[in-house]
Write a protein that holds these residues in place. Structure first.
Motif, PDB file in Angstrom:
ATOM      1  N   ARG A 224       0.856  -1.062  -0.098  1.00 12.33           N
ATOM      2  CA  ARG A 224       0.037   0.057   0.004  1.00 12.33           C
ATOM      3  C   ARG A 224       0.812   1.055   0.002  1.00 12.33           C
ATOM      4  NH1 ARG A 224      -2.346   2.432   4.550  1.00 12.33           N
ATOM      5  NH2 ARG A 224      -3.886   3.574   4.387  1.00 12.33           N
ATOM      6  N   ILE A 225       0.912   2.123  -1.142  1.00 11.16           N
ATOM      7  CA  ILE A 225       1.895   2.910  -1.282  1.00 11.16           C
ATOM      8  C   ILE A 225       0.951   4.441  -1.712  1.00 11.16           C
ATOM      9  CG2 ILE A 225       3.516   1.420  -1.892  1.00 11.16           C
ATOM     10  CD1 ILE A 225       3.157   2.199  -4.920  1.00 11.16           C
ATOM     11  N   THR A 226       1.621   5.370  -1.477  1.00 11.57           N
ATOM     12  CA  THR A 226       1.166   6.720  -2.139  1.00 11.57           C
ATOM     13  C   THR A 226       1.547   6.716  -3.697  1.00 11.57           C
ATOM     14  OG1 THR A 226       3.531   7.537  -2.038  1.00 11.57           O
ATOM     15  CG2 THR A 226       2.007   7.794   0.000  1.00 11.57           C
ATOM     16  N   PRO A 227       0.898   7.630  -4.327  1.00 12.39           N
ATOM     17  CA  PRO A 227       1.071   7.783  -5.806  1.00 12.39           C
ATOM     18  C   PRO A 227       2.397   8.283  -6.052  1.00 12.39           C
ATOM     19  CG  PRO A 227      -0.923   8.847  -5.151  1.00 12.39           C
ATOM     20  CD  PRO A 227      -0.362   8.693  -3.908  1.00 12.39           C
ATOM     21  N   GLU A 228       3.378   8.748  -5.120  1.00 13.20           N
ATOM     22  CA  GLU A 228       4.534   8.710  -5.386  1.00 13.20           C
ATOM     23  C   GLU A 228       5.692   7.570  -5.111  1.00 13.20           C
ATOM     24  OE1 GLU A 228       2.347  12.102  -5.211  1.00 13.20           O
ATOM     25  OE2 GLU A 228       2.703  10.807  -3.291  1.00 13.20           O
ATOM     26  N   GLY A 229       5.040   6.440  -4.474  1.00 11.43           N
ATOM     27  CA  GLY A 229       5.786   5.291  -4.417  1.00 11.43           C
ATOM     28  C   GLY A 229       6.319   5.107  -2.874  1.00 11.43           C
ATOM     29  N   GLU A 230       5.768   6.032  -1.839  1.00 12.17           N
ATOM     30  CA  GLU A 230       6.248   5.812  -0.713  1.00 12.17           C
ATOM     31  C   GLU A 230       5.021   4.832   0.156  1.00 12.17           C
ATOM     32  OE1 GLU A 230       9.118   7.286   0.458  1.00 12.17           O
ATOM     33  OE2 GLU A 230       9.435   7.835  -1.637  1.00 12.17           O
ATOM     34  N   PRO A 231       5.652   4.565   1.318  1.00 13.19           N
ATOM     35  CA  PRO A 231       4.747   3.640   2.030  1.00 13.19           C
ATOM     36  C   PRO A 231       3.673   4.674   2.664  1.00 13.19           C
ATOM     37  CG  PRO A 231       6.954   3.378   2.809  1.00 13.19           C
ATOM     38  CD  PRO A 231       7.236   4.394   1.882  1.00 13.19           C
ATOM     39  N   ALA A 232       2.504   4.074   2.410  1.00 14.53           N
ATOM     40  CA  ALA A 232       1.209   4.758   2.887  1.00 14.53           C
ATOM     41  C   ALA A 232       1.197   5.107   4.340  1.00 14.53           C
ATOM     42  CB  ALA A 232      -0.037   4.073   2.177  1.00 14.53           C
ATOM     43  N   GLU A 233       0.501   6.054   4.675  1.00 12.46           N
ATOM     44  CA  GLU A 233       0.549   6.366   6.265  1.00 12.46           C
ATOM     45  C   GLU A 233      -0.646   5.615   6.575  1.00 12.46           C
ATOM     46  OE1 GLU A 233      -1.117  10.090   9.307  1.00 12.46           O
ATOM     47  OE2 GLU A 233      -0.880  10.353   7.143  1.00 12.46           O
ATOM     48  N   GLY A 234      -0.182   4.782   7.808  1.00 16.58           N
ATOM     49  CA  GLY A 234      -0.797   3.956   8.589  1.00 16.58           C
ATOM     50  C   GLY A 234      -0.549   2.394   8.240  1.00 16.58           C
ATOM     51  N   ASN A 235       0.470   2.245   7.478  1.00 17.29           N
ATOM     52  CA  ASN A 235       0.829   0.971   7.201  1.00 17.29           C
ATOM     53  C   ASN A 235       1.291   0.251   8.311  1.00 17.29           C
ATOM     54  OD1 ASN A 235       0.121   1.042   4.422  1.00 17.29           O
ATOM     55  ND2 ASN A 235       2.093   0.852   3.559  1.00 17.29           N
ATOM     56  N   PRO A 236       1.208  -0.902   8.537  1.00 20.58           N
ATOM     57  CA  PRO A 236       1.594  -1.418   9.785  1.00 20.58           C
ATOM     58  C   PRO A 236       3.169  -1.653  10.050  1.00 20.58           C
ATOM     59  CG  PRO A 236       1.012  -3.427   8.274  1.00 20.58           C
ATOM     60  CD  PRO A 236       0.567  -1.975   7.548  1.00 20.58           C
ATOM     61  N   ALA A 242      13.836  -2.947   9.869  1.00 19.52           N
ATOM     62  CA  ALA A 242      14.228  -3.989   8.991  1.00 19.52           C
ATOM     63  C   ALA A 242      12.952  -4.529   8.044  1.00 19.52           C
ATOM     64  CB  ALA A 242      14.640  -5.131   9.802  1.00 19.52           C
ATOM     65  N   ILE A 243      11.957  -4.047   8.167  1.00 24.52           N
ATOM     66  CA  ILE A 243      10.822  -4.333   7.359  1.00 24.52           C
ATOM     67  C   ILE A 243      10.278  -3.309   6.469  1.00 24.52           C
ATOM     68  CG2 ILE A 243       8.462  -5.207   7.677  1.00 24.52           C
ATOM     69  CD1 ILE A 243       8.710  -6.265  10.302  1.00 24.52           C
ATOM     70  N   GLN A 244       9.977  -3.957   5.225  1.00 24.11           N
ATOM     71  CA  GLN A 244       9.626  -3.000   4.048  1.00 24.11           C
ATOM     72  C   GLN A 244       8.149  -2.389   4.725  1.00 24.11           C
ATOM     73  OE1 GLN A 244       9.757  -4.849   0.214  1.00 24.11           O
ATOM     74  NE2 GLN A 244      11.359  -6.089   0.682  1.00 24.11           N
ATOM     75  N   GLY A 245       8.260  -0.761   4.734  1.00 27.03           N
ATOM     76  CA  GLY A 245       7.236  -0.231   5.031  1.00 27.03           C
ATOM     77  C   GLY A 245       6.030  -0.152   4.048  1.00 27.03           C
ATOM     78  N   GLU A 246       6.132  -0.558   2.845  1.00 26.69           N
ATOM     79  CA  GLU A 246       5.215  -0.634   1.996  1.00 26.69           C
ATOM     80  C   GLU A 246       4.069  -1.744   2.312  1.00 26.69           C
ATOM     81  OE1 GLU A 246       8.848   1.219  -0.027  1.00 26.69           O
ATOM     82  OE2 GLU A 246       8.291  -0.506   1.190  1.00 26.69           O
ATOM     83  N   ILE A 247       4.563  -2.613   2.873  1.00 25.91           N
ATOM     84  CA  ILE A 247       4.000  -3.800   3.129  1.00 25.91           C
ATOM     85  C   ILE A 247       2.519  -3.678   3.903  1.00 25.91           C
ATOM     86  CG2 ILE A 247       3.495  -6.159   4.305  1.00 25.91           C
ATOM     87  CD1 ILE A 247       6.541  -6.454   3.645  1.00 25.91           C
ATOM     88  N   PHE A 248       1.470  -4.189   3.091  1.00 27.44           N
ATOM     89  CA  PHE A 248       0.194  -4.036   3.771  1.00 27.44           C
ATOM     90  C   PHE A 248      -0.185  -5.434   4.457  1.00 27.44           C
ATOM     91  CE2 PHE A 248      -4.558  -4.117   3.736  1.00 27.44           C
ATOM     92  CZ  PHE A 248      -4.875  -3.016   4.376  1.00 27.44           C
TER      93      PHE A 248
END
Length: 409
Positions: A224-236, A242-248
Protein backbone atom coordinates in the motif's frame (compact mmCIF):
# COMPACT_ATOMS: atom_id res chain seq x y z
CA UNK A 1 6.43 -4.04 -28.92
CA UNK A 2 5.55 -3.54 -32.57
CA UNK A 3 2.19 -4.80 -33.80
CA UNK A 4 1.82 -5.38 -37.51
CA UNK A 5 -0.72 -3.57 -39.64
CA UNK A 6 -2.22 -6.96 -40.35
CA UNK A 7 -2.75 -7.63 -36.62
CA UNK A 8 -4.46 -4.29 -36.09
CA UNK A 9 -6.57 -4.76 -39.19
CA UNK A 10 -7.93 -7.94 -37.65
CA UNK A 11 -8.95 -6.12 -34.48
CA UNK A 12 -12.18 -4.64 -35.70
CA UNK A 13 -15.70 -4.29 -34.39
CA UNK A 14 -17.53 -7.48 -35.25
CA UNK A 15 -21.18 -7.90 -36.05
CA UNK A 16 -23.38 -8.00 -32.99
CA UNK A 17 -23.63 -11.58 -31.78
CA UNK A 18 -26.07 -12.08 -28.94
CA UNK A 19 -25.81 -15.43 -27.24
CA UNK A 20 -28.08 -16.06 -24.24
CA UNK A 21 -26.86 -18.19 -21.33
CA UNK A 22 -29.09 -19.32 -18.47
CA UNK A 23 -26.68 -20.49 -15.80
CA UNK A 24 -28.28 -20.74 -12.36
CA UNK A 25 -29.61 -24.12 -11.21
CA UNK A 26 -30.89 -24.66 -7.67
CA UNK A 27 -30.34 -22.80 -4.43
CA UNK A 28 -29.66 -26.13 -2.72
CA UNK A 29 -26.79 -27.19 -4.96
CA UNK A 30 -23.32 -25.90 -5.68
CA UNK A 31 -22.40 -25.03 -9.24
CA UNK A 32 -19.25 -27.11 -8.65
CA UNK A 33 -19.82 -30.77 -9.45
CA UNK A 34 -16.26 -32.06 -9.94
CA UNK A 35 -14.56 -33.92 -7.09
CA UNK A 36 -12.00 -31.91 -5.07
CA UNK A 37 -8.28 -32.49 -5.48
CA UNK A 38 -7.96 -32.76 -1.70
CA UNK A 39 -11.08 -34.69 -0.60
CA UNK A 40 -9.87 -35.09 2.98
CA UNK A 41 -9.69 -31.33 3.57
CA UNK A 42 -12.66 -29.76 5.32
CA UNK A 43 -13.74 -26.10 5.22
CA UNK A 44 -13.33 -24.12 8.41
CA UNK A 45 -16.89 -22.76 8.32
CA UNK A 46 -20.13 -23.06 6.36
CA UNK A 47 -20.02 -21.88 2.75
CA UNK A 48 -16.26 -21.40 2.79
CA UNK A 49 -16.33 -23.46 -0.40
CA UNK A 50 -19.03 -24.78 -2.75
CA UNK A 51 -21.62 -22.25 -1.68
CA UNK A 52 -25.14 -22.79 -3.05
CA UNK A 53 -26.35 -21.18 -6.25
CA UNK A 54 -28.76 -18.25 -6.11
CA UNK A 55 -32.49 -18.79 -6.39
CA UNK A 56 -32.84 -16.49 -9.37
CA UNK A 57 -31.85 -17.51 -12.89
CA UNK A 58 -30.06 -14.84 -14.92
CA UNK A 59 -30.00 -15.03 -18.70
CA UNK A 60 -26.95 -13.33 -20.18
CA UNK A 61 -26.38 -12.22 -23.77
CA UNK A 62 -22.86 -11.78 -25.09
CA UNK A 63 -21.72 -9.45 -27.86
CA UNK A 64 -18.21 -9.39 -29.31
CA UNK A 65 -17.04 -5.78 -29.25
CA UNK A 66 -13.64 -6.40 -30.83
CA UNK A 67 -11.47 -9.41 -31.64
CA UNK A 68 -8.05 -10.14 -33.08
CA UNK A 69 -6.27 -8.00 -30.50
CA UNK A 70 -2.80 -8.88 -29.25
CA UNK A 71 -2.95 -11.01 -26.09
CA UNK A 72 -4.27 -8.64 -23.41
CA UNK A 73 -3.75 -8.67 -19.67
CA UNK A 74 -5.93 -5.77 -18.52
CA UNK A 75 -8.43 -3.09 -19.47
CA UNK A 76 -9.62 0.17 -17.94
CA UNK A 77 -12.43 2.47 -19.03
CA UNK A 78 -11.56 6.07 -19.80
CA UNK A 79 -14.07 8.82 -18.88
CA UNK A 80 -15.31 9.09 -22.50
CA UNK A 81 -16.20 5.38 -22.60
CA UNK A 82 -13.12 4.30 -24.57
CA UNK A 83 -11.06 1.39 -23.31
CA UNK A 84 -7.36 1.58 -22.43
CA UNK A 85 -5.87 -1.90 -22.81
CA UNK A 86 -2.51 -3.44 -21.96
CA UNK A 87 -1.04 -6.27 -24.04
CA UNK A 88 1.19 -8.85 -22.38
CA UNK A 89 4.03 -8.33 -24.85
CA UNK A 90 4.34 -4.67 -23.87
CA UNK A 91 1.92 -2.46 -25.77
CA UNK A 92 -1.03 -0.22 -24.87
CA UNK A 93 -3.90 0.79 -27.15
CA UNK A 94 -7.04 2.88 -26.86
CA UNK A 95 -10.21 1.26 -28.24
CA UNK A 96 -13.31 3.33 -28.94
CA UNK A 97 -16.72 2.22 -27.63
CA UNK A 98 -17.46 1.17 -31.24
CA UNK A 99 -14.47 -1.18 -31.27
CA UNK A 100 -12.02 0.85 -33.35
CA UNK A 101 -8.44 0.18 -32.27
CA UNK A 102 -6.04 3.10 -32.04
CA UNK A 103 -2.32 2.87 -32.84
CA UNK A 104 0.17 1.59 -30.32
CA UNK A 105 0.78 4.12 -27.55
CA UNK A 106 4.38 5.27 -27.51
CA UNK A 107 6.52 5.58 -24.41
CA UNK A 108 5.78 2.21 -22.76
CA UNK A 109 8.99 0.98 -21.10
CA UNK A 110 10.61 -2.36 -21.90
CA UNK A 111 8.95 -5.35 -20.26
CA UNK A 112 10.10 -8.90 -19.58
CA UNK A 113 7.37 -10.88 -21.36
CA UNK A 114 8.68 -14.43 -21.07
CA UNK A 115 6.57 -16.97 -19.19
CA UNK A 116 4.01 -15.19 -17.02
CA UNK A 117 5.79 -11.86 -17.32
CA UNK A 118 4.68 -8.88 -19.35
CA UNK A 119 2.78 -5.62 -19.18
CA UNK A 120 0.27 -6.27 -16.41
CA UNK A 121 -2.40 -4.05 -14.85
CA UNK A 122 -3.54 -0.47 -15.49
CA UNK A 123 -5.19 1.97 -13.08
CA UNK A 124 -6.32 5.54 -13.67
CA UNK A 125 -5.35 8.13 -11.10
CA UNK A 126 -8.34 9.24 -9.00
CA UNK A 127 -7.99 12.70 -10.57
CA UNK A 128 -7.43 11.37 -14.10
CA UNK A 129 -9.91 13.77 -15.71
CA UNK A 130 -7.69 16.66 -14.59
CA UNK A 131 -4.23 15.06 -14.54
CA UNK A 132 -4.38 12.39 -17.30
CA UNK A 133 -2.15 10.32 -15.01
CA UNK A 134 -2.15 6.54 -15.18
CA UNK A 135 -0.35 3.81 -13.25
CA UNK A 136 0.67 0.44 -14.60
CA UNK A 137 2.48 -2.65 -13.34
CA UNK A 138 4.86 -4.75 -15.39
CA UNK A 139 7.54 -7.42 -15.18
CA UNK A 140 10.64 -5.21 -15.23
CA UNK A 141 13.89 -6.57 -16.70
CA UNK A 142 16.81 -5.78 -14.41
CA UNK A 143 20.53 -6.46 -14.43
CA UNK A 144 20.20 -8.96 -11.60
CA UNK A 145 16.97 -10.61 -12.76
CA UNK A 146 13.48 -9.14 -12.91
CA UNK A 147 10.53 -8.25 -10.71
CA UNK A 148 7.11 -6.66 -10.58
CA UNK A 149 7.34 -2.88 -10.79
CA UNK A 150 4.85 -0.01 -10.90
CA UNK A 151 5.22 3.09 -13.03
CA UNK A 152 3.27 6.32 -13.37
CA UNK A 153 2.87 8.33 -16.57
CA UNK A 154 0.80 11.04 -18.21
CA UNK A 155 -1.41 9.81 -21.05
CA UNK A 156 -1.33 12.35 -23.86
CA UNK A 157 -3.79 12.09 -26.76
CA UNK A 158 -3.78 14.02 -30.03
CA UNK A 159 -6.64 14.86 -32.38
CA UNK A 160 -5.44 12.33 -35.00
CA UNK A 161 -5.94 9.44 -32.53
CA UNK A 162 -2.28 8.95 -31.61
CA UNK A 163 -1.37 8.71 -27.92
CA UNK A 164 1.80 8.62 -25.88
CA UNK A 165 3.01 8.14 -22.34
CA UNK A 166 4.94 11.14 -21.05
CA UNK A 167 6.93 11.62 -17.82
CA UNK A 168 7.17 7.86 -17.25
CA UNK A 169 8.57 7.12 -13.79
CA UNK A 170 9.04 3.80 -11.99
CA UNK A 171 7.67 4.57 -8.53
CA UNK A 172 7.88 1.11 -6.93
CA UNK A 173 9.87 -2.10 -7.37
CA UNK A 174 9.19 -5.47 -5.79
CA UNK A 175 12.56 -6.42 -4.29
CA UNK A 176 14.76 -8.38 -4.36
CA UNK A 177 14.99 -9.19 -8.06
CA UNK A 178 14.75 -12.82 -9.17
CA UNK A 179 15.74 -14.56 -12.39
CA UNK A 180 12.48 -16.43 -13.03
CA UNK A 181 9.37 -16.10 -15.19
CA UNK A 182 6.51 -17.12 -12.87
CA UNK A 183 4.03 -15.47 -10.45
CA UNK A 184 4.47 -11.75 -10.95
CA UNK A 185 0.85 -10.93 -9.90
CA UNK A 186 -0.32 -8.17 -10.31
CA UNK A 187 -3.30 -5.84 -9.81
CA UNK A 188 -3.51 -2.15 -8.95
CA UNK A 189 -6.42 -0.68 -6.97
CA UNK A 190 -6.78 2.81 -5.55
CA UNK A 191 -8.31 3.08 -2.08
CA UNK A 192 -11.06 5.65 -1.42
CA UNK A 193 -8.37 7.76 0.30
CA UNK A 194 -6.14 7.73 -2.79
CA UNK A 195 -3.49 5.21 -1.75
CA UNK A 196 -2.53 2.52 -4.24
CA UNK A 197 -2.76 -1.19 -3.43
CA UNK A 198 -0.23 -3.28 -5.37
CA UNK A 199 -0.54 -7.07 -5.39
CA UNK A 200 2.47 -9.22 -6.28
CA UNK A 201 3.22 -12.93 -6.52
CA UNK A 202 5.79 -14.98 -4.63
CA UNK A 203 7.61 -16.08 -7.84
CA UNK A 204 6.52 -19.73 -7.50
CA UNK A 205 9.84 -21.56 -7.20
CA UNK A 206 11.11 -23.29 -4.09
CA UNK A 207 12.67 -21.88 -1.94
CA UNK A 208 11.95 -18.29 -3.05
CA UNK A 209 8.22 -18.82 -2.51
CA UNK A 210 9.03 -19.03 1.21
CA UNK A 211 9.77 -15.30 1.07
CA UNK A 212 6.00 -14.83 1.27
CA UNK A 213 6.53 -15.48 5.01
CA UNK A 214 9.47 -13.06 5.32
CA UNK A 215 8.67 -9.40 6.01
CA UNK A 216 12.14 -8.33 4.85
CA UNK A 217 11.42 -9.67 1.35
CA UNK A 218 8.98 -8.40 -1.27
CA UNK A 219 7.53 -11.62 -2.64
CA UNK A 220 3.94 -12.73 -1.90
CA UNK A 221 2.74 -9.39 -0.51
CA UNK A 222 0.13 -6.71 -0.90
CA UNK A 223 1.74 -3.28 -0.77
CA UNK A 224 0.00 0.00 0.00
CA UNK A 225 1.79 3.05 -1.33
CA UNK A 226 1.26 6.72 -2.11
CA UNK A 227 1.02 7.83 -5.76
CA UNK A 228 4.67 8.82 -5.41
CA UNK A 229 5.64 5.28 -4.34
CA UNK A 230 6.21 5.93 -0.63
CA UNK A 231 4.76 3.77 2.18
CA UNK A 232 1.18 4.87 2.84
CA UNK A 233 0.43 6.45 6.20
CA UNK A 234 -0.95 3.89 8.63
CA UNK A 235 0.82 0.88 7.11
CA UNK A 236 1.55 -1.70 9.82
CA UNK A 237 5.36 -1.83 9.59
CA UNK A 238 6.52 1.70 8.82
CA UNK A 239 8.24 1.95 12.23
CA UNK A 240 10.30 -1.25 11.78
CA UNK A 241 13.72 -0.55 10.31
CA UNK A 242 14.22 -4.08 8.94
CA UNK A 243 10.73 -4.47 7.43
CA UNK A 244 9.56 -2.97 4.16
CA UNK A 245 7.26 -0.12 5.11
CA UNK A 246 5.15 -0.51 1.96
CA UNK A 247 3.85 -3.91 3.09
CA UNK A 248 0.15 -4.09 3.89
CA UNK A 249 -0.38 -7.89 4.14
CA UNK A 250 1.74 -10.97 3.55
CA UNK A 251 1.65 -14.74 3.06
CA UNK A 252 0.14 -14.64 -0.43
CA UNK A 253 0.78 -16.88 -3.45
CA UNK A 254 -0.08 -15.28 -6.81
CA UNK A 255 -2.54 -12.38 -6.62
CA UNK A 256 -4.12 -11.67 -10.01
CA UNK A 257 -7.52 -10.32 -8.91
CA UNK A 258 -8.32 -7.30 -6.75
CA UNK A 259 -11.20 -4.85 -6.38
CA UNK A 260 -13.00 -2.68 -3.84
CA UNK A 261 -16.48 -3.56 -2.62
CA UNK A 262 -19.29 -1.02 -2.37
CA UNK A 263 -17.99 0.24 0.98
CA UNK A 264 -14.42 0.73 -0.22
CA UNK A 265 -12.92 -2.44 1.27
CA UNK A 266 -10.21 -4.27 -0.64
CA UNK A 267 -10.86 -7.87 -1.73
CA UNK A 268 -8.47 -10.13 -3.62
CA UNK A 269 -8.43 -13.55 -5.25
CA UNK A 270 -5.16 -15.44 -5.58
CA UNK A 271 -4.13 -18.53 -7.47
CA UNK A 272 -3.72 -21.49 -5.16
CA UNK A 273 -1.88 -24.69 -5.96
CA UNK A 274 -3.85 -27.66 -7.41
CA UNK A 275 -7.01 -26.66 -5.59
CA UNK A 276 -6.94 -23.77 -3.16
CA UNK A 277 -7.65 -20.60 -5.14
CA UNK A 278 -8.83 -18.22 -2.42
CA UNK A 279 -10.88 -15.08 -1.90
CA UNK A 280 -9.69 -12.78 0.89
CA UNK A 281 -10.61 -9.45 2.37
CA UNK A 282 -7.07 -8.38 3.31
CA UNK A 283 -6.66 -6.70 6.69
CA UNK A 284 -3.65 -4.60 7.61
CA UNK A 285 -0.68 -6.53 9.00
CA UNK A 286 -2.22 -9.99 8.70
CA UNK A 287 -0.56 -13.15 7.40
CA UNK A 288 -2.57 -15.16 4.87
CA UNK A 289 -0.56 -18.32 5.28
CA UNK A 290 1.13 -19.32 2.04
CA UNK A 291 2.96 -21.69 1.89
CA UNK A 292 2.59 -22.75 5.54
CA UNK A 293 -1.14 -23.38 5.20
CA UNK A 294 -3.26 -23.76 2.09
CA UNK A 295 -6.17 -25.69 0.69
CA UNK A 296 -5.44 -27.98 -2.24
CA UNK A 297 -2.28 -29.94 -3.06
CA UNK A 298 0.91 -29.55 -5.08
CA UNK A 299 0.78 -30.05 -8.84
CA UNK A 300 2.55 -33.39 -8.45
CA UNK A 301 -0.19 -34.63 -6.12
CA UNK A 302 1.78 -34.37 -2.88
CA UNK A 303 0.80 -32.15 0.07
CA UNK A 304 2.04 -28.57 0.17
CA UNK A 305 4.50 -28.48 3.07
CA UNK A 306 2.96 -30.36 5.97
CA UNK A 307 -0.45 -30.38 4.34
CA UNK A 308 -2.02 -28.03 6.89
CA UNK A 309 -5.06 -25.90 6.10
CA UNK A 310 -5.13 -23.95 9.38
CA UNK A 311 -2.72 -22.67 12.00
CA UNK A 312 -3.03 -20.19 14.83
CA UNK A 313 -2.03 -16.69 13.77
CA UNK A 314 -2.65 -17.35 10.06
CA UNK A 315 -5.78 -16.11 8.32
CA UNK A 316 -8.42 -18.33 6.77
CA UNK A 317 -9.66 -17.37 3.30
CA UNK A 318 -13.20 -16.03 3.10
CA UNK A 319 -13.74 -18.61 0.35
CA UNK A 320 -11.73 -21.18 -1.62
CA UNK A 321 -12.13 -23.22 -4.77
CA UNK A 322 -11.13 -26.85 -5.23
CA UNK A 323 -10.95 -27.52 -8.17
CA UNK A 324 -9.56 -24.12 -9.09
CA UNK A 325 -11.10 -21.40 -11.21
CA UNK A 326 -7.65 -19.86 -12.03
CA UNK A 327 -8.68 -16.28 -11.20
CA UNK A 328 -7.66 -13.21 -13.16
CA UNK A 329 -9.33 -9.83 -12.92
CA UNK A 330 -12.41 -8.98 -10.87
CA UNK A 331 -14.99 -6.25 -10.46
CA UNK A 332 -17.64 -5.31 -7.91
CA UNK A 333 -20.96 -5.03 -9.68
CA UNK A 334 -22.77 -1.71 -9.49
CA UNK A 335 -25.28 -0.88 -12.21
CA UNK A 336 -28.82 -1.30 -13.48
CA UNK A 337 -28.17 -3.95 -16.11
CA UNK A 338 -27.90 -6.86 -13.66
CA UNK A 339 -29.86 -6.10 -10.47
CA UNK A 340 -29.45 -9.79 -9.54
CA UNK A 341 -25.70 -9.20 -9.20
CA UNK A 342 -25.83 -6.34 -6.72
CA UNK A 343 -23.41 -6.98 -3.82
CA UNK A 344 -21.48 -9.48 -5.94
CA UNK A 345 -17.94 -9.83 -7.24
CA UNK A 346 -17.44 -10.86 -10.84
CA UNK A 347 -14.21 -12.85 -11.16
CA UNK A 348 -12.52 -13.90 -14.38
CA UNK A 349 -11.88 -17.61 -14.69
CA UNK A 350 -9.02 -18.84 -16.86
CA UNK A 351 -9.59 -22.56 -16.26
CA UNK A 352 -13.37 -22.29 -15.85
CA UNK A 353 -13.52 -20.17 -19.03
CA UNK A 354 -16.11 -17.68 -17.92
CA UNK A 355 -17.07 -15.34 -15.11
CA UNK A 356 -17.55 -16.54 -11.54
CA UNK A 357 -20.20 -14.58 -9.63
CA UNK A 358 -19.98 -14.61 -5.82
CA UNK A 359 -22.60 -12.79 -3.77
CA UNK A 360 -21.31 -11.27 -0.54
CA UNK A 361 -23.40 -11.03 2.63
CA UNK A 362 -21.93 -9.89 5.96
CA UNK A 363 -18.38 -10.50 4.76
CA UNK A 364 -19.02 -14.08 3.58
CA UNK A 365 -19.95 -15.72 0.30
CA UNK A 366 -23.69 -16.41 0.22
CA UNK A 367 -23.99 -17.81 -3.30
CA UNK A 368 -21.80 -18.73 -6.26
CA UNK A 369 -22.82 -18.98 -9.90
CA UNK A 370 -21.05 -19.08 -13.25
CA UNK A 371 -21.40 -17.36 -16.63
CA UNK A 372 -19.86 -19.68 -19.25
CA UNK A 373 -18.06 -17.87 -22.06
CA UNK A 374 -16.01 -20.74 -23.51
CA UNK A 375 -12.88 -18.61 -23.32
CA UNK A 376 -10.18 -17.79 -20.78
CA UNK A 377 -11.16 -14.57 -19.03
CA UNK A 378 -8.19 -12.35 -18.20
CA UNK A 379 -9.98 -9.24 -16.92
CA UNK A 380 -13.50 -8.09 -15.98
CA UNK A 381 -14.84 -4.53 -15.89
CA UNK A 382 -18.25 -2.94 -15.39
CA UNK A 383 -18.79 -0.41 -18.14
CA UNK A 384 -20.31 3.06 -17.77
CA UNK A 385 -23.45 1.60 -19.36
CA UNK A 386 -23.81 -0.99 -16.59
CA UNK A 387 -22.93 -3.85 -18.93
CA UNK A 388 -20.11 -6.23 -18.02
CA UNK A 389 -17.02 -6.38 -20.23
CA UNK A 390 -14.77 -9.44 -20.29
CA UNK A 391 -11.28 -9.57 -21.75
CA UNK A 392 -10.71 -13.05 -23.13
CA UNK A 393 -7.57 -14.70 -24.46
CA UNK A 394 -6.73 -17.52 -26.84
CA UNK A 395 -3.30 -18.86 -26.05
CA UNK A 396 -3.13 -20.91 -29.26
CA UNK A 397 -3.50 -17.87 -31.51
CA UNK A 398 -2.01 -15.39 -29.06
CA UNK A 399 -4.99 -13.05 -29.48
CA UNK A 400 -7.66 -11.51 -27.30
CA UNK A 401 -11.26 -10.35 -27.62
CA UNK A 402 -13.45 -8.03 -25.59
CA UNK A 403 -16.99 -9.27 -24.91
CA UNK A 404 -19.94 -7.21 -23.71
CA UNK A 405 -22.46 -8.96 -21.44
CA UNK A 406 -26.02 -7.71 -21.08
CA UNK A 407 -29.13 -8.99 -19.33
CA UNK A 408 -31.37 -11.06 -21.59
CA UNK A 409 -33.87 -11.97 -18.85
Amino acid sequence: MQISTRAIAGALLTATILTPHAFAQSSNESVVTQPPNAPSQEPAFENQTRAPQPDETVEVSTETVVEGLPQLWSMEFLPNGSMLVAAKQGAMHIITPEGEVGPEISGVPEVMSQGQGGLLDIALAPDFEESNQIFFSFAEPRGDGNGTSVASATLQRSEDGAASLEDVSVIFQQMPSYDGDMHFGSRLVFSPEGELYVTVGERSDTPIRDHAQDLTQGQGKIFRITPEGEPAEGNPYTDHAAIQGEIFTWGHRNLQSAALDGEGNLWTVEHGPRGGDELNQPQSGRNYGWPVITYGISYDGTPVGNGRTAQEGLEQPVYYWDPVIAPSGMAWYEGDEFPEWEDSFLIGGLVTQGIVVVEIEDGRVATESRVPLEARVRDVRVGPDGAVYAVTEDRDSGTSSILRLTNAS
